[in-house]
Design a protein around this motif. Structure first.
Motif, mmCIF file in Angstrom:
data_model
loop_
_atom_site.group_PDB
_atom_site.id
_atom_site.type_symbol
_atom_site.label_atom_id
_atom_site.label_comp_id
_atom_site.label_asym_id
_atom_site.label_seq_id
_atom_site.Cartn_x
_atom_site.Cartn_y
_atom_site.Cartn_z
ATOM 1 N N HIS A 168 0.579 -1.128 -0.085
ATOM 2 C CA HIS A 168 -0.055 0.005 -0.063
ATOM 3 C C HIS A 168 0.697 1.239 -0.057
ATOM 4 C CE1 HIS A 168 -3.905 -1.941 0.875
ATOM 5 N NE2 HIS A 168 -2.817 -2.916 1.435
ATOM 6 N N PRO A 169 1.778 1.439 -0.920
ATOM 7 C CA PRO A 169 2.617 2.554 -0.986
ATOM 8 C C PRO A 169 1.653 3.932 -1.052
ATOM 9 C CG PRO A 169 2.673 1.540 -3.010
ATOM 10 C CD PRO A 169 1.941 0.462 -2.052
ATOM 11 N N SER A 170 2.112 5.024 -0.505
ATOM 12 C CA SER A 170 1.574 6.070 -0.728
ATOM 13 C C SER A 170 1.988 7.087 -1.810
ATOM 14 C CB SER A 170 1.781 7.175 0.708
ATOM 15 O OG SER A 170 3.006 7.009 1.017
ATOM 16 N N PHE A 171 3.094 6.553 -2.515
ATOM 17 C CA PHE A 171 3.732 6.909 -3.728
ATOM 18 C C PHE A 171 4.654 6.067 -4.491
ATOM 19 C CE2 PHE A 171 6.348 8.388 -0.270
ATOM 20 C CZ PHE A 171 7.631 7.976 -0.605
ATOM 21 N N TYR A 172 5.056 6.248 -5.735
ATOM 22 C CA TYR A 172 5.762 5.190 -6.064
ATOM 23 C C TYR A 172 7.285 5.913 -6.498
ATOM 24 C CZ TYR A 172 5.185 7.419 -10.896
ATOM 25 O OH TYR A 172 5.355 8.393 -11.888
ATOM 26 N N HIS A 211 0.021 8.975 7.567
ATOM 27 C CA HIS A 211 0.416 8.650 6.338
ATOM 28 C C HIS A 211 0.688 7.003 6.465
ATOM 29 C CE1 HIS A 211 4.183 10.278 8.317
ATOM 30 N NE2 HIS A 211 4.487 9.024 7.927
ATOM 31 N N PRO A 212 0.726 5.988 5.373
ATOM 32 C CA PRO A 212 0.970 4.760 5.375
ATOM 33 C C PRO A 212 2.703 4.652 5.586
ATOM 34 C CG PRO A 212 0.039 5.335 3.551
ATOM 35 C CD PRO A 212 0.005 6.774 3.958
ATOM 36 N N ILE A 213 2.882 3.666 6.371
ATOM 37 C CA ILE A 213 4.349 3.229 6.317
ATOM 38 C C ILE A 213 4.712 2.174 5.580
ATOM 39 C CG2 ILE A 213 6.260 2.317 7.882
ATOM 40 C CD1 ILE A 213 4.557 3.209 10.303
ATOM 41 N N THR A 214 5.645 2.452 4.628
ATOM 42 C CA THR A 214 6.052 1.387 3.615
ATOM 43 C C THR A 214 7.246 0.847 3.642
ATOM 44 O OG1 THR A 214 7.067 2.800 2.028
ATOM 45 C CG2 THR A 214 4.505 2.611 1.992
ATOM 46 N N SER A 215 7.673 -0.125 3.240
ATOM 47 C CA SER A 215 9.237 -0.609 3.143
ATOM 48 C C SER A 215 9.955 0.282 2.840
ATOM 49 C CB SER A 215 9.121 -2.141 2.501
ATOM 50 O OG SER A 215 9.003 -1.999 1.362
ATOM 51 N N SER A 216 9.824 1.389 2.029
ATOM 52 C CA SER A 216 10.798 2.327 1.643
ATOM 53 C C SER A 216 10.747 3.889 2.173
ATOM 54 C CB SER A 216 10.708 2.313 -0.065
ATOM 55 O OG SER A 216 9.384 2.640 -0.412
ATOM 56 N N PHE A 217 9.501 3.770 3.018
ATOM 57 C CA PHE A 217 9.369 5.152 3.592
ATOM 58 C C PHE A 217 8.620 5.085 5.015
ATOM 59 C CE2 PHE A 217 6.654 8.549 4.692
ATOM 60 C CZ PHE A 217 7.292 9.547 4.289
ATOM 61 N N PRO A 218 9.335 5.421 6.030
ATOM 62 C CA PRO A 218 10.600 6.520 5.966
ATOM 63 C C PRO A 218 11.746 5.711 5.294
ATOM 64 C CG PRO A 218 10.126 6.036 8.205
ATOM 65 C CD PRO A 218 8.897 5.292 7.350
ATOM 66 N N GLY A 238 12.785 -3.298 -1.081
ATOM 67 C CA GLY A 238 11.320 -2.582 -1.319
ATOM 68 C C GLY A 238 10.330 -3.637 -1.455
ATOM 69 N N ARG A 239 10.558 -4.902 -0.692
ATOM 70 C CA ARG A 239 9.433 -5.708 -0.836
ATOM 71 C C ARG A 239 8.377 -5.187 0.243
ATOM 72 N NH1 ARG A 239 13.519 -10.398 0.619
ATOM 73 N NH2 ARG A 239 14.068 -8.896 2.099
ATOM 74 N N PRO A 240 7.035 -5.502 -0.393
ATOM 75 C CA PRO A 240 5.864 -5.257 0.522
ATOM 76 C C PRO A 240 5.888 -5.868 1.794
ATOM 77 C CG PRO A 240 5.320 -6.901 -1.165
ATOM 78 C CD PRO A 240 6.775 -6.377 -1.284
ATOM 79 N N ILE A 241 5.351 -4.946 2.956
ATOM 80 C CA ILE A 241 5.370 -5.393 4.178
ATOM 81 C C ILE A 241 4.250 -6.293 4.313
ATOM 82 C CG2 ILE A 241 4.727 -4.317 6.517
ATOM 83 C CD1 ILE A 241 5.617 -1.509 5.529
ATOM 84 N N PRO A 242 4.476 -7.329 4.856
ATOM 85 C CA PRO A 242 3.364 -8.420 5.048
ATOM 86 C C PRO A 242 2.243 -7.812 5.924
ATOM 87 C CG PRO A 242 5.573 -9.588 5.801
ATOM 88 C CD PRO A 242 5.730 -7.848 5.468
ATOM 89 N N PRO A 243 0.987 -8.239 5.764
ATOM 90 C CA PRO A 243 -0.052 -7.625 6.624
ATOM 91 C C PRO A 243 0.144 -7.885 7.927
ATOM 92 C CG PRO A 243 -0.884 -9.512 5.118
ATOM 93 C CD PRO A 243 0.434 -9.027 4.703
ATOM 94 N N MET A 244 0.139 -6.889 9.073
ATOM 95 C CA MET A 244 0.423 -7.292 10.335
ATOM 96 C C MET A 244 -0.765 -7.743 11.006
ATOM 97 S SD MET A 244 2.499 -4.074 11.457
ATOM 98 C CE MET A 244 3.250 -4.979 12.677
ATOM 99 N N ALA A 245 -2.274 -7.590 10.316
ATOM 100 C CA ALA A 245 -3.423 -8.052 11.013
ATOM 101 C C ALA A 245 -4.527 -8.104 9.940
ATOM 102 C CB ALA A 245 -3.919 -7.299 12.166
ATOM 103 N N ILE A 246 -5.401 -8.778 10.245
ATOM 104 C CA ILE A 246 -6.442 -8.671 8.966
ATOM 105 C C ILE A 246 -7.799 -8.327 9.785
ATOM 106 C CG2 ILE A 246 -7.864 -10.217 7.445
ATOM 107 C CD1 ILE A 246 -5.653 -12.110 7.174
ATOM 108 N N LEU A 247 -8.568 -7.569 9.142
ATOM 109 C CA LEU A 247 -9.727 -7.172 9.502
ATOM 110 C C LEU A 247 -10.876 -7.783 8.769
ATOM 111 C CD1 LEU A 247 -10.654 -5.134 11.805
ATOM 112 C CD2 LEU A 247 -11.073 -3.558 10.159
#
Ligand SMILES: *[C@@H]1O[C@H](CO)[C@@H](O)[C@H](O)[C@H]1NC(C)=O
Ligand SMILES: *[C@@H]1O[C@H](CO)[C@@H](O)[C@H](O)[C@H]1NC(C)=O
Ligand SMILES: *[C@@H]1O[C@H](CO)[C@@H](O)[C@H](O)[C@H]1NC(C)=O
Ligand SMILES: *[C@@H]1O[C@H](CO)[C@@H](O)[C@H](O)[C@H]1NC(C)=O
Length: 658
Positions: free
Chosen positions: A56-60, A365-372, A384-393
């Protein structure tokens, strides 16, 4: 000769191709991105189809690779699809490059001239998700727009609306504008036409563990989720959103795991709230937190949050999720992966970072594997691999009302109250005998809170946390808070030397931006306890009656043909969602029927009786033959019994010797 010919041909084709490309270049907009041939228009909405970018990156980041997924919300699936990434300015120019991940599911459109970089299905097999690799375009490209179309079956298709479109901007662009929200149900389409109330169980399933997120995992019984808090609410209320600023209540959840202030903020929004969601936190961070909630046409959105503990100010949760479907019903089930976001009030970058208030505070803002983009960051990944989900709703519908009988579902709307709006809503009491009692007229009881499961739940976050002995000494000036509430000390409060870091009046340390969320009145019953939502005063009915047009659901699909061969009929139906009243436009037909035929029925061949045998071909000896014939009266059809021979022959003779 042959060689010369080949060469000439090459030159010729080179020219003609150039010419072709030149001509067609201008008419590139012709790429319709239609996933098939349709005789009916697309259906409105997205039917639960979603475009997601993992992490879920906030930008590319220009040139970086991302995994992009088109998925459906089970039990809905899809067969055909198109998927493209387009430039904002020009709806025909593609942005970035795709790579196929699984060629059994996706391929590039063969129409490479009109539709470059258009992904389409490989087969019409039913699927629930398909993933592509997307290489972001070079720097300076700006914002891009992912767009998709999906075919549920035959003529039922959806395109570009709601979850089938997603914007993503380049880093600089993203920095100069408020962060883009990739929560799919952004305000574009949060209207709801469902007339009845639906009930759901919402469960947050914690996944965060040493195995899923090994980097800096706090462990040692320190990892936890704070109380789950949230609400079902109207579109006029936002608990939190990307690009917005944290209210004091959100900040206290994000930094201290304390939901009390936020609960008060929510309760102060009486008119906008249907159910307050609250469930006790989880220590350690695995297991489930559940609560029940209800939604109705006006209160159709749900937001939740829970703090990642310990952390500077990180949470997981959803904002303004619409549980209503475009066809005036409610989703049966919705599962959302939860990824971390930063409340923008504390600048720590690891779970146990010391307190480092962010001044001035930043948008959520979302936290991604490249931001911060700090290699020390808890979620930073150089790949820059995606962060695995921490929880599921998971939202699961529990009322399961099926409206099979036509005409039974009638959306009764009362008009005339002072707060009646164009939607006809307005919190008026129901007409006698027409509807089950409206929930809104009573404070939600069971819906507000789930009893903790025995033996599973730790004490409420609002009380002293169960720290490991000697681990978190209480901090002066921190307990009790101005609310009279005991705050859970943060692990991060202690610095490396074991000394307490210099924090004074943590509850007051940051300003709350103006105009975000109004603070609740001071006097609240039962501080920190389960507080029923106080309902708005009922308004006396006034005389002004607006005409209300009949509102009907879309037609159902046609049934199968009633007969598998020959002449049959097909039917379809729709429901009255709201009866016409006060002279509004009357309802149309509720049922329709049409003739159908899936081909002629099978029929056995029908033949006449055999004719007489002809006389024997010889008048002496035994070598003669004779024949008999019959006629085909009706030929066989379909899988019917085929015709037998029309002619039969047999040996014959005479007793007379030749
Ligand atoms: C959480 O709930 C899911 C179903 O929603 C269930 O499969 C799972 O076992 C539960 N986990 C725990 C730890 O209770
Ligand atoms: C939905 O529920 C709220 C709160 O219970 C109530 O005030 C509102 O009138 C309801 N809306 C409809 C359309 O029934
Ligand atoms: C703590 O705060 C006081 C006064 O605000 C300041 O003088 C002192 O240097 C601070 N100590 C540390 C360790 O930051
Ligand atoms: C359907 O078929 C019936 C005869 O089987 C005929 O009378 C009727 O007009 C047909 N309807 C349509 C819409 O073709």
């Amino acid at each position: 000769m042959a060689r010369i010919f080949t060469k000439m041909f090459t030159i010729l084709s080179f020219y003609s191709l150039t010419l072709l490309a030149g001509t067609l270049g201008a008419s590139r907009r012709a790429c319709s991105r239609l996933p098939g041939d349709f005789t009916v228009p697309k259906r409105p909405g997205d039917n639960g189809y979603r475009i997601r970018i993992s992490g879920h990156p906030s930008f590319y980041v220009p040139g970086q690779e991302y995994l992009v997924t088109l998925s459906s919300t089970p039990p809905v699936s899809f067969r055909e699809f198109t998927f493209a990434c387009l430039l904002v300015e020009d709806d025909a120019t593609s942005a970035g490059h795709f790579e196929i991940v699984d060629d059994r599911l996706a391929q590039f459109s063969p129409d490479t001239i009109n539709c470059p970089e258009l992904l389409i299905h490989t087969s019409k097999a039913s699927k629930t998700s398909v993933t592509f690799r997307w290489i972001a375009p070079p720097a300076g490209t700006g914002c891009v727009n992912f767009k998709a179309a999906a075919v549920q079956k035959k003529q039922i298709w959806y395109k570009d609306e709601r979850g089938l479109t997603l914007w993503l901007c380049e880093e600089d662009v993203a920095a100069s504008v408020p962060p883009q929200t990739n929560t799919v149900d952004e305000d574009a389409n949060i209207e709801c036409c469902a007339c009845h109330t639906a009930k759901y169980t919402v469960t947050m399933r914690g996944l965060w563990s040493q195995e899923t997120h090994p980097k800096d995992f706090p462990g040692g019984h320190g990892d936890h989720w704070s109380d789950l808090i949230g609400a079902s609410h109207t579109k006029d209320y936002t608990i939190w959103k990307y690009g917005g600023y944290a209210s004091l209540g959100v900040q206290r959840v994000a930094e201290w795991g304390s939901p009390t202030t936020l609960e008060r903020e929510i309760l102060a929004q009486t008119r906008n709230i249907k159910t307050v969601i609250r469930s006790r936190g989880l220590w350690p961070a695995r297991g489930n937190m559940s609560a029940v909630l209800s939604v109705n046409r006006t209160h159709n959105l749900v937001s939740t949050l829970s703090m990642i503990g310990p952390s500077p100010d990180w949470c997981v949760g959803v904002s303004r999720v619409n549980l209503c479907t475009a066809d005036c019903d409610w989703l049966q089930r919705l599962e959302i992966d939860l990824l971390p976001w930063d409340a923008g009030t504390d600048s720590g970058i690891t779970f146990r970072s010391d307190n480092a208030p962010t001044v001035p505070i930043e948008p959520i803002h979302p936290i991604t594997s490249s931001f911060p983009s700090n290699p020390l960051g808890a979620f930073y990944d150089p790949m820059g691999r995606p962060i695995p989900p921490m929880a599921i709703l998971v939202f699961e519908r529990t009322d399961n009302t099926l409206y099979d009988d036509l005409g039974e579902v009638v959306c009764e709307v009362d008009v005339g109250g002072p707060d009646a709006t164009h939607t006809g809503g307005g919190g008026m009491p129901p007409k006698e005998g027409m509807m089950p009692p409206k929930e809104g007229m009573m404070p939600p009881k069971a819906g507000t809170m789930m009893p903790p499961k025995e033996g599973m739940m730790p004490p409420k976050a609002g009380t002293m946390m169960p720290p490991k002995e000697g681990m978190m000494p209480p901090k002066e000036g921190m307990i009790p808070s101005p609310d009279g509430e005991i705050m859970p000390p943060k692990p991060g409060m202690m610095n490396k030397g074991g000394e307490l870091s210099n924090v004074t009046t943590p509850m007051m340390k940051k300003p709350v931006p103006e105009g975000d969320i109004t603070m609740p009145p001071k006097v609240m019953p039962n501080e920190g306890e389960d507080i029923p939502v106080t309902m708005p005063p009922k308004h006396a009915k006034t005389g002004g009656r607006q005409p209300i047009d009949c509102m009907m659901s879309p037609w159902s699909d046609w049934t199968e043909c009633s007969r598998s061969c020959g002449k049959g009929t097909m039917r379809r139906q729709r429901m009255v969602k709201q009866k016409a009243r006060h002279g509004g436009q009357a309802c149309g037909k509720q049922k329709e029927k049409k003739n159908c035929s899936t081909g002629p029925c099978p029929r056995d061949c029908m033949m006449s009786d055999w004719g007489e045998w002809t006389p024997c071909s010889v008048t002496c000896g035994n070598d003669g033959t004779q024949i008999r014939m019959r006629k085909i009266k009706k030929k066989a059809r379909g899988s019917g019994q085929p015709c037998g021979p029309r002619r039969e022959e047999r040996v014959c003779g005479t007793p007379i010797e030749c």
